[in-house]
Scaffold this motif. Structure first.
Motif, PDB file in Angstrom:
ATOM      1  N   GLN A  17       0.828  -1.207   0.000  1.00 59.06           N
ATOM      2  CA  GLN A  17       0.000   0.000   0.000  1.00 59.06           C
ATOM      3  C   GLN A  17       0.859   1.254   0.000  1.00 59.06           C
ATOM      4  O   GLN A  17       0.549   2.238  -0.687  1.00 59.06           O
ATOM      5  N   ARG A  18       1.960   1.228   0.742  1.00 55.63           N
ATOM      6  CA  ARG A  18       2.859   2.387   0.769  1.00 55.63           C
ATOM      7  C   ARG A  18       3.532   2.576  -0.590  1.00 55.63           C
ATOM      8  O   ARG A  18       3.698   3.708  -1.065  1.00 55.63           O
ATOM      9  N   MET A  19       3.917   1.481  -1.230  1.00 53.76           N
ATOM     10  CA  MET A  19       4.518   1.576  -2.565  1.00 53.76           C
ATOM     11  C   MET A  19       3.504   2.101  -3.575  1.00 53.76           C
ATOM     12  O   MET A  19       3.843   2.872  -4.481  1.00 53.76           O
ATOM     13  N   GLU A  20       2.266   1.686  -3.412  1.00 48.03           N
ATOM     14  CA  GLU A  20       1.200   2.158  -4.292  1.00 48.03           C
ATOM     15  C   GLU A  20       0.972   3.655  -4.101  1.00 48.03           C
ATOM     16  O   GLU A  20       0.830   4.414  -5.070  1.00 48.03           O
ATOM     17  N   GLU A  21       0.953   4.083  -2.845  1.00 51.89           N
ATOM     18  CA  GLU A  21       0.780   5.508  -2.543  1.00 51.89           C
ATOM     19  C   GLU A  21       1.924   6.329  -3.131  1.00 51.89           C
ATOM     20  O   GLU A  21       1.714   7.454  -3.606  1.00 51.89           O
ATOM     21  N   PHE A  22       3.129   5.764  -3.113  1.00 45.91           N
ATOM     22  CA  PHE A  22       4.277   6.478  -3.664  1.00 45.91           C
ATOM     23  C   PHE A  22       4.132   6.655  -5.170  1.00 45.91           C
ATOM     24  O   PHE A  22       4.546   7.680  -5.727  1.00 45.91           O
ATOM     25  N   GLN A  23       3.529   5.674  -5.851  1.00 47.39           N
ATOM     26  CA  GLN A  23       3.269   5.813  -7.284  1.00 47.39           C
ATOM     27  C   GLN A  23       2.351   7.010  -7.542  1.00 47.39           C
ATOM     28  O   GLN A  23       2.599   7.825  -8.443  1.00 47.39           O
ATOM     29  N   PHE A  24       1.298   7.129  -6.747  1.00 45.73           N
ATOM     30  CA  PHE A  24       0.373   8.252  -6.910  1.00 45.73           C
ATOM     31  C   PHE A  24       1.065   9.580  -6.582  1.00 45.73           C
ATOM     32  O   PHE A  24       0.849  10.589  -7.262  1.00 45.73           O
ATOM     33  N   TRP A  25       1.883   9.558  -5.535  1.00 47.72           N
ATOM     34  CA  TRP A  25       2.588  10.793  -5.155  1.00 47.72           C
ATOM     35  C   TRP A  25       3.508  11.252  -6.283  1.00 47.72           C
ATOM     36  O   TRP A  25       3.542  12.436  -6.625  1.00 47.72           O
ATOM     37  N   MET A  26       4.256  10.325  -6.872  1.00 48.07           N
ATOM     38  CA  MET A  26       5.169  10.699  -7.950  1.00 48.07           C
ATOM     39  C   MET A  26       4.416  11.255  -9.148  1.00 48.07           C
ATOM     40  O   MET A  26       4.845  12.245  -9.762  1.00 48.07           O
ATOM     41  N   ALA A  27       3.294  10.632  -9.497  1.00 44.43           N
ATOM     42  CA  ALA A  27       2.515  11.120 -10.640  1.00 44.43           C
ATOM     43  C   ALA A  27       2.056  12.556 -10.409  1.00 44.43           C
ATOM     44  O   ALA A  27       2.123  13.402 -11.317  1.00 44.43           O
TER      45      ALA A  27
END
Length: 265
Positions: free
Chosen positions: A160-170
């Motif tokens: 979930q944290r890795m997924e959130e980081f994907q959204f943050w980077m976008a």
């Protein structure tokens, strides 16, 4: 993060042009072979893979019927018996004419890294995470992992944290802002995929001929094979036995291991 299961879909199989074959057989004197089609012995859909393999094999020896080749005084009429002899005599080149195409869905890059080691007789088109931006991280867990509550809690939290980081980077890169060129999106998306786990589920079209499939089916269901790829090839094997039983019917399945009667065809 969502849990997924590897899936197999057969999307293409050989389609024989019987008119072209009939034209050829008329010229070489083997038209009697296609009379079996009129009697329903050669099914135009289900058995096209088997018919193509038999056609290629008989062409090699001009064994459409006795006498066309002076060295051939008798021929096998039954297709199962004929193809069984092809396997038993290790005439594997005949099988290379017959290919099947699969969509392999929800398979990890762990699996695809192993799958691409099988190169002869294979074509691969895999989803590109350089172009496809991740909006979630689909993930397969084996049963033994799901039975471990602490492991699942920690793994889910990490994903979930890795997924959130994907959204943050976008958002940080402004990829959805007006006027951002596709080349820039591709450049940043390629960077972002570096923060996706190797176990993230993806998809590909995988095509292989029967000779390769027979070898790979045995190798990738062996006890020492990686567990996800064993699961996948069990599904592929079940599909192939339905599609071409005369080409895959010699396998015995024991505890998920596909063992052929005829090896190294």
């Amino acid at each position: 993060m969502k849990k997924v299961e590897p899936q197999v879909r057969l999307v293409a199989r050989p389609q024989v042009d019987y008119d072209a074959i009939a034209d050829y057989l008329e010229e070489v004197g083997g038209a009697a072979w296609l009379e079996r089609f009129d009697r329903g012995e050669l099914d135009a859909h289900l058995n096209d893979p088997q018919n193509l393999a038999e056609f290629a094999g008989r062409l090699c020896y001009r064994s459409w019927e006795p006498g066309l080749n002076p060295n051939v005084t008798r021929v096998r009429k039954d297709q199962d018996a004929y193809l069984g002899n092809i396997l038993a005599s290790l005439h594997g080149s005949v099988l290379e004419h017959v290919s099947f195409s699969f969509v392999l869905h929800n398979v990890s890059r762990v699996l695809t890294h192993e799958l691409i080691r099988h190169r002869p007789g294979v074509a691969v088109s895999q989803e590109s995470l350089r172009f496809v931006r991740l909006t979630d991280l689909p993930f397969w867990f084996p049963d033994w992992a799901e039975d471990d509550p602490e492991l699942m809690e920690r793994a889910t939290e990490m994903l979930q944290r890795m997924e959130e980081f994907q959204f943050w980077m976008a958002e940080h890169f402004g990829l959805d802002d007006e006027g951002v060129k596709f080349a820039e999106k591709k450049h940043k998306t390629s960077f972002m995929r570096r923060f996706a786990p190797e176990g993230v589920a993806t998809g590909l079209v995988w095509t292989a001929n029967v000779r390769t499939l027979r070898h790979t089916l045995e190798a990738r269901t062996a006890p020492g094979a990686e567990e996800e790829i064993r699961l996948l090839f069990n599904l592929i094997g079940e599909t192939l036995q339905k599609e071409a039983p005369a080409l895959f019917g010699d396998y015995v399945v024991e505890d998920g291991v596909w063992v052929p009667k005829h090896r190294k065809v």
